[in-house]
Design an enzyme around this catalytic site. Structure first.
Site, PDB file in Angstrom:
ATOM      1  CB  THR A  90      -0.902  -0.019   1.249  1.00 28.98           C
ATOM      2  OG1 THR A  90      -1.737  -1.170   1.163  1.00 28.98           O
ATOM      3  CG2 THR A  90      -1.756   1.222   1.338  1.00 28.98           C
ATOM      4  NE  ARG A 108     -26.400  -1.389  34.888  1.00 28.34           N
ATOM      5  CZ  ARG A 108     -25.759  -0.494  35.631  1.00 28.34           C
ATOM      6  NH1 ARG A 108     -24.840  -0.897  36.496  1.00 28.34           N
ATOM      7  NH2 ARG A 108     -26.012   0.787  35.508  1.00 28.34           N
ATOM      8  NE  ARG A 139     -30.411  -2.440  21.894  1.00 26.88           N
ATOM      9  CZ  ARG A 139     -29.890  -1.714  22.883  1.00 26.88           C
ATOM     10  NH1 ARG A 139     -28.765  -1.039  22.666  1.00 26.88           N
ATOM     11  NH2 ARG A 139     -30.462  -1.635  24.056  1.00 26.88           N
ATOM     12  CB  THR A 163      -9.917  -1.011   5.324  1.00 29.62           C
ATOM     13  OG1 THR A 163     -10.899  -0.307   6.057  1.00 29.62           O
ATOM     14  CG2 THR A 163      -9.300  -0.102   4.284  1.00 29.62           C
ATOM     15  CD  GLU A 171      -5.831 -10.080   2.490  1.00 31.20           C
ATOM     16  OE1 GLU A 171      -6.168 -10.494   1.367  1.00 31.20           O
ATOM     17  OE2 GLU A 171      -4.680 -10.192   2.939  1.00 31.20           O
ATOM     18  CG  ASP A 178     -13.425  -0.336   0.722  1.00 34.11           C
ATOM     19  OD1 ASP A 178     -13.340   0.255   1.799  1.00 34.11           O
ATOM     20  OD2 ASP A 178     -14.466  -0.354   0.022  1.00 34.11           O
TER      21      ASP A 178
END
Lengths: 688, 688
Positions: free
Chosen positions: A154, A323, A354, A443, A445, A447
């Site tokens: 790069t 919690r 979620r 990103t 290997e 994008d």
């Protein structure tokens, strides 16, 4: 080594109410299956035993102690990582570790170090692309750490577009040497792991120019620092590129060349060569064969994405079980002892929606990475017998899956962190650093947004071939679902009740139909409406995503239908099937605009998906903690006050606070006195 | 002060091809409007002039120099922030700044400091909740920095559920004192900004207990450190809670009390009081009035969310205009000079679809925050004349909007960072720290997932009232769209061509219909199907989101229709209208499952939304850089190598790298030598 506790707590204080360890014990007692059996099913017994052995070695060695990491500045972070790399090399030698042990030890130590690229890309490239002489001259000393290398591809101006790199390697016939040069500022190598302060050699990708012609990027071995003095050699300008969101334990570097000469030998010449006498370029026999390695690399990335999800969701689910916050609106606010009864956060469906799909996605990625490794093996065998028919399909699918899984996994870590509320924001949760260090996967290997185009290009080619009926169409997973779609274009989902949502084949058909539908629609825009490629990138991305999601559904579904190991253990099968259904319904609901717009499902069926998701979440809830236990992520790797298997969350948060070095200093807060701000400070103070 | 450059570059190197500054100049030349005029329309001329004046003061003062920040460890970060807080207090005094100037200077300095909570919550609470005597005893010295305070509400075990905090303040009739005590470990105050190392006083929220009865959380002033020696006072255990994802410039702290006594005076008693003679508790006259302040705080949060989007998207759009990568597949690969022609990344529609909706969302949030401030003013005026009719609607909408805008804004920063590719990951981009520091907004002032329930609770109440026809229904924005829906339940979108998508009223109707539809559907699950509240949280969240999105569409749409300032400037109006259409179509496409499932739109109309988005993106593309210029975020605030207004991205990245202190050190990489890893180091080395 752990820093001391700078503050003492009042004696005898405990968290209010039922303790975290009691809560987790209670959770575990509710499980409908044996989590060790599930762990063995997922990872295999060998893997678990090796992991236990390595954790015990690493966690007892002071070099691998992680207690201080969160308090370190850049220099100390880097120093610790350098020590880790050295000590890991020593341990590998002492214990005679093979590659499996080394890889797992690296993952458990979990600190990207300055020699990481030496051990991976530098050695691999020297070995795979070096001829016999080069293996002897470069690979052998490198494998013994006599030289330390990096992989310099790069540049400041070019990342994804490797063909566009600007560094040149020009053949000088007079001296029979290569001249490596950086013609511009943007030609500077950039982001190169281990280059900043560590490496003494680099594999430099540069445009190979000989006899006035440019043959594109090729790998050259270039000495960059004196092996003894560590001074940068003449003609090179090298340094660390500065702090990043994560990876600050690694010295990502930059490098500029001013007409640096290296001998003929330094072009790695197993494939392409240049004749020293004539400067004539001899190209490699078959460039496509490199695709095989790429598939293997990407299968690893998909597997890593699966383990990333396992790790993040283990922290979040355990913490949300410990919690408690707010009384249930529909239940009594106080217990019989008059003390307030608060709900475990994990009981809130807004938290479940979620976290549970992430837990399920970990399974989905797991089955698909297994599939990719099998495909890789089969493909390699085919290639040896001269059969290249699987190559294109495998390459395309691995591009799409790399893109989808890395984007998903990085987002999922943040979702898990946010589900931990305020305490997720503390470095003690282990999640912020984990997120920051995982991010580059989306990103490097390739994008992930860009890479998806390679997948869709293949989908287009395949759809065109099938529809035109011209040329040989290889029978494979992709052509199968496309053909099925073309034969049943107006298929609709045959679902009337939420109970109808149970059959893996239904979801496989639905996702195959959608992927083919989107491909056909988008292809029409390109081929019939003659739209430009760049104007279609959003649609192209959707096709790649739909294809990849089809593969995930297919591979997970096939496991439910056919995995012998699973089907021979009813307690496991029952729960994994539920996880499949949750994941398939939830993914279909997330992507429902496509299914609704194409008429595959209607509004009523859309609502069935939503209520099915809620129904299965309620069924999974009692097994949630046991399921993350089955992921078998060791406490040593989690490194999280919130995710600890013993549930002692609040004690661990306090321990983390008491060791903060800032707590050893008193500060002068007089606003009229700018001169000195700390009193009797023991803290390091930089000269900046 | 900036650290030195540790490395020298070869002379005369420039980035390849057209320079960043030429590219941005070219972009600006294409704009269809004057970006200064747009900036004045958005922010007002006074704001811009003040901003310029303050930037010039701050950027010339070494205390406010940001060049070194990215290289600092925790101690240096904290030291810099402490200096900044002191110097800002001095400057405010020197320049006789009012609150507007102080607030803006804080935002521009952009470093959360240890006195931040002193200046906000501590002073505000002392003033608003203190009686005249308390203002004199506590507020006056605090306002002169003679005492430094913090606001201690959140505890280790309780954040969102303020009613559940465990710290007690018990009235001791014998001595007429309050006894402050932490009965458990989880009762420890936690996350308190400025408490860790700085404050000498705290406003402590504690359960007020008198005559054996608990009256819930109330504010007490408690001295915690000796004002002179800075030593922690007896009976308190205090420290910093350790490093976090962001906010490491602030000393968030913990605090435990062991039977600490404070005088009667220290309960802030403007509203609730306790009679010293009898211990009798006197409650406040009207608790609901506090809602007014909340609305104001949340209007500020929505405005901040808008400026957050402006800042993040400025960086990404400017960088993507400078960054070029890959030749266009449909265009020549080489220019007339034989050099490769590469596409500006901003020309890729896959990049546009990630960035342009964020740019548009900044406008949407801007108009809605303006609306909220107007509503706040109107509401305050109403209250003074005894009219409380707007209170509930305003409070509910501000809850939903706080939830939606903070979650959206934090996600958007990451989207912008990712659109910057690899270089977005560097701290030089300015985005990672910005993201980390913004994140708490989604958690504090009410966790955004939880808070949305307050909005939906009101939507339920309103829908019930309208449908039952019982009780007085106040006419307001919410009742308007609900009534309209109930009168036209089976309305369908009258859209045949993409050209039909132009009218703000269409989108206002559509989003109002959807919000009311979802509320009605979910209410039926609660009231008719008798589902538990906790089992409906996912649906409740969707209602709040739909209501908030309706408000955003409405307020943006009203500006297009009625904003005099906008409509008198055709060049501005034209572009803002396009931005509205992009945003409305894109949001509708994102949420299309709801519109499709309810039958409001069909598959064909869904596709029209997508192509309209593409159409407007192409139209906006030439104005993209001019639009972010109009956001008028100063380079000093951006603090980003990628987002600089001059476009000199690559030079700035190099400057950042050359100053990295790690570059002043050589390292010993001998794997057999663990003893010492650095040679001639000048770096601070901690004793950890």
């Amino acid at each position: 080594m752990a820093p001391p506790r700078f503050i003492e707590l009042p004696a005898g204080l405990k968290p209010a109410g039922v303790s975290g360890s009691e809560l987790l014990a209670h959770e575990r007692s509710k499980a409908s299956f044996d989590s060790r059996a599930m762990a063995e099913y997922i990872h295999g017994r060998d893997h678990l035993e090796l992991q236990e052995r390595l954790v015990s070695i690493l966690s007892q060695d002071p070099v691998f102690d992680k207690t201080s990491d969160a308090y370190y500045g850049r220099a100390d972070k880097f120093r610790r990582a350098m020590l880790k790399d050295k000590r890991l090399a020593q341990l590998a030698d002492e214990h005679q570790w093979g590659q499996t042990e080394i890889n797992m030890a690296e993952k458990l130590a979990d600190i990207p170090g300055p020699m990481g690229l030496h051990k991976s890309m530098f050695l691999t490239t020297l070995y795979n692309q070096g001829n016999d002489e080069q293996r002897k001259v470069f690979y052998e000393p490198a494998s013994k750490y006599q030289i330390i290398g990096c992989y310099a591809q790069t540049e400041l101006g070019h990342g994804s577009n490797v063909q566009g790199i600007e560094t040149t390697a020009t053949w000088i016939p007079e001296s029979q040497e290569w001249e490596i040069h950086s013609p511009t500022l943007t030609a500077s190598k950039w982001w190169i792991g281990g280059l900043g302060r560590t490496a003494d050699h680099a594999v430099v990708m540069a445009q190979l120019i000989t006899n006035g012609k440019n043959y594109g990027p090729h790998p050259f071995v270039v000495p960059i620092r004196d092996v003894k003095t560590r001074e940068v050699l003449p003609g090179r300008t090298i340094g660390d590129i500065g702090p990043k969101a994560g990876y600050n334990t690694t010295d990502n570097g930059f490098m500029l060349f001013e007409h640096v000469r290296v001998p003929h030998l330094n072009l790695l010449a197993r494939f392409s060569k240049v004749e020293p006498e004539t400067g004539k370029y001899l190209p490699p026999p078959n460039a496509k064969l490199a695709y095989g390695t790429l598939t293997w690399v990407r299968a690893n990335i998909v597997r890593d994405a699966s383990t990333v999800l396992m790790r993040a969701v283990t922290v979040a689910i355990r913490y949300c079980a410990v919690r408690r916050q707010f009384a249930d609106r529909d239940a009594p606010k106080f217990g019989q002892d008059g003390k307030p009864l608060e709900t475990q956060v994990l009981d809130y469906t807004m938290v479940q929606i979620r976290l549970f799909p992430i837990l399920a996605q970990a399974f989905a990625f797991h089955y698909t990475s297994r599939f990719m490794f099998e495909l890789y093996e089969q493909n390699q065998a085919n290639i040896e017998s001269g059969d290249l028919s699987l190559l294109a399909d495998t390459h395309a699918s691995s591009s799409g899956l790399k893109s989808l899984t890395t984007l998903y996994a990085s987002d999922a870590i943040e979702v898990c962190r946010k589900a931990c509320g305020g305490h997720g924001y503390s470095m003690a949760s282990g999640l912020p650093e984990f997120y920051a260090n995982y991010l580059p996967n989306a990103t490097w290997e390739g994008d992930s947004y860009m890479l998806s185009q390679q997948c869709t290009r293949y989908l287009f080619k395949t759809m065109r071939a099938i529809k035109s009926g011209r040329g040989k169409v290889d029978k494979n997973i992709t052509t199968d679902y496309m053909q099925r779609y073309l034969d049943n274009k107006h298929e609709k989902a045959a679902i009337q009740f939420s109970g109808d949502l149970y059959d893996p084949l239904f979801f496989m058909r639905a996702f195959g139909h959608r992927a083919a539908y989107l491909t056909e629609q988008t292809l029409a825009l390109r081929d019939d409406a003659k739209r430009s490629w760049n104007s279609l990138l959003v649609e192209l991305y959707r096709c790649s995503k739909a294809h990849s999601q089809y593969l995930l559904v297919r591979n997970f579904g096939m496991a439910i239908l056919k995995d012998e190991k699973l089907n021979s253990q009813p307690a496991l099968r029952q729960i994994v099937q539920k996880i499949f259904l949750l994941w398939a319904c939830h993914t279909m609901e997330q992507e429902s605009a496509d299914f609704l717009a194409s008429g595959y499902i209607d509004g009523k069926q859309f609502h069935l998906l939503g209520s099915k998701v809620q129904e299965i979440m309620a069924e999974l809830r009692p097994n949630a903690v046991a399921l993350v236990d089955a992921f078998a992520v060791p406490d040593y790797l989690l490194n999280s006050a919130l995710g600890r298997s013993d549930g002692n969350v609040y004690e661990a948060l306090f321990d983390f606070a008491l060791r903060e070095p800032l707590n050893s200093v008193r500060w002068n807060v007089d606003i009229n006195d700018l001169e000195t701000t700390d009193i009797d400070s023991d803290l390091p103070r930089s000269k900046l």
